[in-house]
Write a protein that holds these residues in place. Structure first.
Motif, mmCIF file in Angstrom:
data_model
loop_
_atom_site.group_PDB
_atom_site.id
_atom_site.type_symbol
_atom_site.label_atom_id
_atom_site.label_comp_id
_atom_site.label_asym_id
_atom_site.label_seq_id
_atom_site.Cartn_x
_atom_site.Cartn_y
_atom_site.Cartn_z
ATOM 1 N N HIS A 14 32.315 52.020 30.055
ATOM 2 C CA HIS A 14 33.697 51.558 29.873
ATOM 3 C C HIS A 14 33.740 50.271 29.058
ATOM 4 O O HIS A 14 34.535 50.141 28.109
ATOM 5 N N LEU A 15 32.878 49.326 29.391
ATOM 6 C CA LEU A 15 32.875 48.030 28.702
ATOM 7 C C LEU A 15 32.284 48.112 27.305
ATOM 8 O O LEU A 15 32.447 47.168 26.517
ATOM 9 N N ASP A 16 31.621 49.214 26.981
ATOM 10 C CA ASP A 16 31.077 49.378 25.640
ATOM 11 C C ASP A 16 32.182 49.356 24.589
ATOM 12 O O ASP A 16 31.975 48.895 23.467
ATOM 13 N N ALA A 17 33.368 49.838 24.948
ATOM 14 C CA ALA A 17 34.485 49.867 23.991
ATOM 15 C C ALA A 17 34.999 48.473 23.676
ATOM 16 O O ALA A 17 35.365 48.183 22.539
ATOM 17 N N LEU A 18 35.039 47.607 24.656
ATOM 18 C CA LEU A 18 35.479 46.218 24.465
ATOM 19 C C LEU A 18 35.045 45.410 25.684
ATOM 20 O O LEU A 18 35.679 45.470 26.737
ATOM 21 N N PRO A 19 33.965 44.654 25.567
ATOM 22 C CA PRO A 19 33.455 43.896 26.715
ATOM 23 C C PRO A 19 34.464 42.850 27.213
ATOM 24 O O PRO A 19 35.226 42.285 26.431
ATOM 25 N N VAL A 20 34.443 42.632 28.511
ATOM 26 C CA VAL A 20 35.235 41.558 29.120
ATOM 27 C C VAL A 20 34.397 40.289 29.086
ATOM 28 O O VAL A 20 33.178 40.332 29.265
ATOM 29 N N THR A 21 35.036 39.142 28.860
ATOM 30 C CA THR A 21 34.320 37.870 28.877
ATOM 31 C C THR A 21 34.645 37.115 30.158
ATOM 32 O O THR A 21 35.663 37.368 30.810
ATOM 33 N N ALA A 22 33.799 36.179 30.512
ATOM 34 C CA ALA A 22 33.940 35.465 31.779
ATOM 35 C C ALA A 22 35.199 34.611 31.841
ATOM 36 O O ALA A 22 35.660 34.270 32.934
ATOM 37 N N ASP A 23 35.768 34.248 30.683
ATOM 38 C CA ASP A 23 36.972 33.412 30.699
ATOM 39 C C ASP A 23 38.240 34.237 30.889
ATOM 40 O O ASP A 23 39.333 33.680 31.032
ATOM 41 N N GLU A 24 38.121 35.562 30.910
ATOM 42 C CA GLU A 24 39.287 36.428 31.015
ATOM 43 C C GLU A 24 39.579 36.810 32.465
ATOM 44 O O GLU A 24 38.741 36.655 33.348
ATOM 45 N N ARG A 25 40.762 37.337 32.637
ATOM 46 C CA ARG A 25 41.089 37.990 33.897
ATOM 47 C C ARG A 25 41.517 39.418 33.589
ATOM 48 O O ARG A 25 42.026 39.725 32.503
ATOM 49 N N ILE A 26 41.275 40.289 34.539
ATOM 50 C CA ILE A 26 41.795 41.650 34.476
ATOM 51 C C ILE A 26 42.986 41.702 35.420
ATOM 52 O O ILE A 26 42.849 41.467 36.621
ATOM 53 N N ASP A 36 38.715 63.014 36.860
ATOM 54 C CA ASP A 36 38.632 62.970 38.312
ATOM 55 C C ASP A 36 37.647 61.892 38.763
ATOM 56 O O ASP A 36 37.742 60.754 38.321
ATOM 57 N N GLU A 37 36.660 62.235 39.607
ATOM 58 C CA GLU A 37 35.679 61.247 40.051
ATOM 59 C C GLU A 37 34.367 61.339 39.276
ATOM 60 O O GLU A 37 33.378 60.722 39.662
ATOM 61 N N ASP A 38 34.372 62.091 38.176
ATOM 62 C CA ASP A 38 33.151 62.281 37.398
ATOM 63 C C ASP A 38 32.932 61.205 36.350
ATOM 64 O O ASP A 38 31.849 60.624 36.262
ATOM 65 N N ALA A 39 33.921 60.978 35.504
ATOM 66 C CA ALA A 39 33.679 60.142 34.326
ATOM 67 C C ALA A 39 34.940 59.398 33.899
ATOM 68 O O ALA A 39 36.059 59.865 34.122
ATOM 69 N N VAL A 40 34.717 58.241 33.271
ATOM 70 C CA VAL A 40 35.777 57.474 32.622
ATOM 71 C C VAL A 40 35.381 57.314 31.163
ATOM 72 O O VAL A 40 34.351 56.706 30.857
ATOM 73 N N LEU A 41 36.183 57.886 30.270
ATOM 74 C CA LEU A 41 35.929 57.805 28.831
ATOM 75 C C LEU A 41 36.893 56.787 28.237
ATOM 76 O O LEU A 41 38.094 57.021 28.201
ATOM 77 N N THR A 42 36.379 55.647 27.791
ATOM 78 C CA THR A 42 37.203 54.574 27.236
ATOM 79 C C THR A 42 36.900 54.398 25.759
ATOM 80 O O THR A 42 35.738 54.278 25.369
ATOM 81 N N ARG A 43 37.946 54.380 24.965
ATOM 82 C CA ARG A 43 37.802 54.172 23.531
ATOM 83 C C ARG A 43 38.820 53.148 23.069
ATOM 84 O O ARG A 43 39.893 53.003 23.657
ATOM 85 N N SER A 44 38.493 52.448 22.004
ATOM 86 C CA SER A 44 39.382 51.445 21.424
ATOM 87 C C SER A 44 40.014 52.022 20.167
ATOM 88 O O SER A 44 39.425 51.990 19.087
ATOM 89 N N GLY A 45 41.198 52.600 20.324
ATOM 90 C CA GLY A 45 41.946 53.096 19.180
ATOM 91 C C GLY A 45 41.596 54.485 18.719
ATOM 92 O O GLY A 45 42.282 55.022 17.849
ATOM 93 N N ASP A 46 40.560 55.131 19.257
ATOM 94 C CA ASP A 46 40.164 56.435 18.729
ATOM 95 C C ASP A 46 39.860 57.456 19.829
ATOM 96 O O ASP A 46 38.991 58.301 19.662
ATOM 97 N N LEU A 47 40.585 57.410 20.940
ATOM 98 C CA LEU A 47 40.356 58.384 21.999
ATOM 99 C C LEU A 47 40.668 59.796 21.508
ATOM 100 O O LEU A 47 39.912 60.738 21.762
ATOM 101 N N ALA A 48 41.780 59.956 20.789
ATOM 102 C CA ALA A 48 42.143 61.276 20.275
ATOM 103 C C ALA A 48 41.071 61.794 19.319
ATOM 104 O O ALA A 48 40.697 62.970 19.364
ATOM 105 N N ALA A 49 40.563 60.918 18.455
ATOM 106 C CA ALA A 49 39.516 61.332 17.510
ATOM 107 C C ALA A 49 38.231 61.700 18.245
ATOM 108 O O ALA A 49 37.526 62.636 17.849
ATOM 109 N N THR A 50 37.922 60.994 19.316
ATOM 110 C CA THR A 50 36.728 61.298 20.105
ATOM 111 C C THR A 50 36.834 62.672 20.744
ATOM 112 O O THR A 50 35.872 63.447 20.757
ATOM 113 N N LEU A 51 38.017 62.998 21.283
ATOM 114 C CA LEU A 51 38.213 64.300 21.910
ATOM 115 C C LEU A 51 38.191 65.427 20.880
ATOM 116 O O LEU A 51 37.804 66.548 21.186
ATOM 117 N N ALA A 52 38.609 65.116 19.644
ATOM 118 C CA ALA A 52 38.617 66.132 18.599
ATOM 119 C C ALA A 52 37.220 66.419 18.079
ATOM 120 O O ALA A 52 36.877 67.570 17.782
#
Length: 420
Positions: free
Chosen positions: A214-226, A327-343
């Motif tokens: 998940h974080l591969d798409a855009l890592p969180v930094t320690a100064d941020e909050r979610i 479901d409980e198997d996987a979370v696929l995270t993309r930055s701007g190209d989720l549709a392209a990834t599925l295609a």
């Protein structure tokens, strides 16, 4: 599907296999950073004030709770239920169970008495942690009633107020002296589709891999909050919320239950923010001007999904992340190209050592209709298995698994994903 060699998986020792270990590590390096915060009118919801814990304070409370749970002398790896609506107390309970060497089993807050009883039985729970009040409900009382039908359920505990007789007070436990360091995590159990009869096991390494993917798409930094609107009773909420925050030593702020005034106030807090929202409220959110502090907007879809935008990285506003949850198997995270990834997964720079995606090979007669091919995945990030009555399974991370879904095409572009 086209066979290809997966990249070598990263050494598991290089990634934390324990959320509680992440908490304690961050408490050493940045003790005064905010770890957990509640937004909204918690006093009206559960009779308790909103909580803000630093990493140092949260680690101490988790260590005390873990010590108290250890005094129950349950066998290592026992299955312990977590029945919370969300928020800081839910996170503390999860981390304490893990730190004590047991399997956290988060359960949806919306379960009724029958579903609660079914979940206790199917997961083989020997203890459950919960809360005294949840709006108009009294979970600790409901749990005490349900326990009468489960002889294997040995310990009940709850944060107050409203903790009935026979239920251990987690507030009192958190005040006891003595802190224990976390042991190695044994994984966790969640429930597929929120079904109490379908408990799913995921190892600690598989959870860490899902967070890393998940974080591969855009890592969180320690100064941020979610800032999240998702509860942490499933993979969706854990990966995008608590897991992502603790892996980076960042802050997690929850707006659960959703309260518009609390959400607006929390949103305006002057902290660099990643906002995590379910796709259901995306349209309403579009009408709300986001402050400049929102660096990223993470929109979380659950398969099947009727609308998946082909977002562009260069669009105005905060950077957008789309997460598609199988479901409980996987979370696929993309930055701007989720549709392209599925295609066309082959042309997308996925973190294949963790999560690989491909189309199922349906034979030569399907070559002219790629849109109707089902998606499959493999990798440690999606290595799960049905929870057996005793012990834990060992899923094959290298085996391809049918997701049960296929992309939907419209005008040559992927617009959603449907059941195959």
């Amino acid at each position: 599907m086209a066979e290809r060699t997966a990249d070598a998986a990263p050494d598991a020792s290089a990634r934390s296999g324990s959320l509680s270990a992440c908490l304690f590590a961050a408490a050493r390096t940045g003790p005064q950073r905010t770890a957990l915060r509640d937004s909204g009118d918690r006093a009206a919801w559960c009779g308790r004030p909103p909580i803000t814990w630093t990493y140092a304070a949260a680690a101490e409370i988790v260590g005390r709770l873990a010590r108290g749970i250890g005094a129950w002398r349950l066998p290592a790896g026992s299955r312990v239920g977590l029945w919370f609506s969300g928020g800081a107390e839910s996170a503390l309970a999860h981390l304490a169970v893990e730190a004590a060497g047991h399997l956290p089993c988060p359960m949806p807050a919306l379960w009724d008495a029958g579903q609660l009883s079914a979940g206790i039985a199917s997961a083989g729970l020997v203890a459950v942690l919960t809360e005294g009040r949840r709006g108009a409900r009294r979970p600790a009382e409901d749990l005490a009633q349900a326990a009468m039908g489960h002889f294997g359920l040995r310990y009940l505990a709850a944060f107050g107020p409203g903790v009935p007789d026979g239920v251990i007070s987690l507030d009192a436990m958190a005040l006891e002296r003595g802190v224990v360091a976390p042991v190695a995590s044994r994984g966790l159990v969640t429930f597929a589709a929120g079904d109490p009869g379908r408990p799913v096991y995921r190892s600690a390494a598989a959870l860490a891999a899902a967070i890393d993917a998940h974080l591969d798409a855009l890592p969180v930094t320690a100064d941020e909050r979610i800032l999240t609107l998702l509860p942490a009773h499933d993979l969706r909420g854990l990966v995008t919320g608590l897991g992502a925050a603790l892996s980076a030593g960042a802050s997690l702020e929850t707006v659960i239950p959703f309260d518009e005034a609390g959400f607006r106030a929390g949103l305006m807090r002057p902290v660099p923010t990643r906002l995590v929202v379910p796709s259901l409220i995306e349209a309403a959110l579009a009408a709300l001007p986001l402050p400049w502090t929102v660096r990223a907007l993470n929109v979380v879809h659950r398969a099947p999904a009727s609308t998946i935008l082909d977002a562009t990285v260069g669009s105005a506003g905060p950077r957008r992340l789309d997460s598609l949850v199988f479901d409980e198997d996987a979370v696929l995270t993309r930055s701007g190209d989720l549709a392209a990834t599925l295609a066309d997964p082959d042309r997308t720079p996925l973190p294949r050592a963790l999560l690989d995606l491909a189309f199922l090979d349906l034979g030569d007669d399907q070559d002219d209709a790629p849109a109707y091919r089902g998606l499959a995945y493999r990798g440690l990030a999606c290595a799960t298995a049905v929870l057996p009555r005793s012990g834990v399974p060992d899923p094959d991370a290298l085996a391809w698994r049918d997701s049960g879904y296929r992309p939907v095409l419209s005008g040559g572009a992927v617009t959603g994903i449907e059941a195959a």
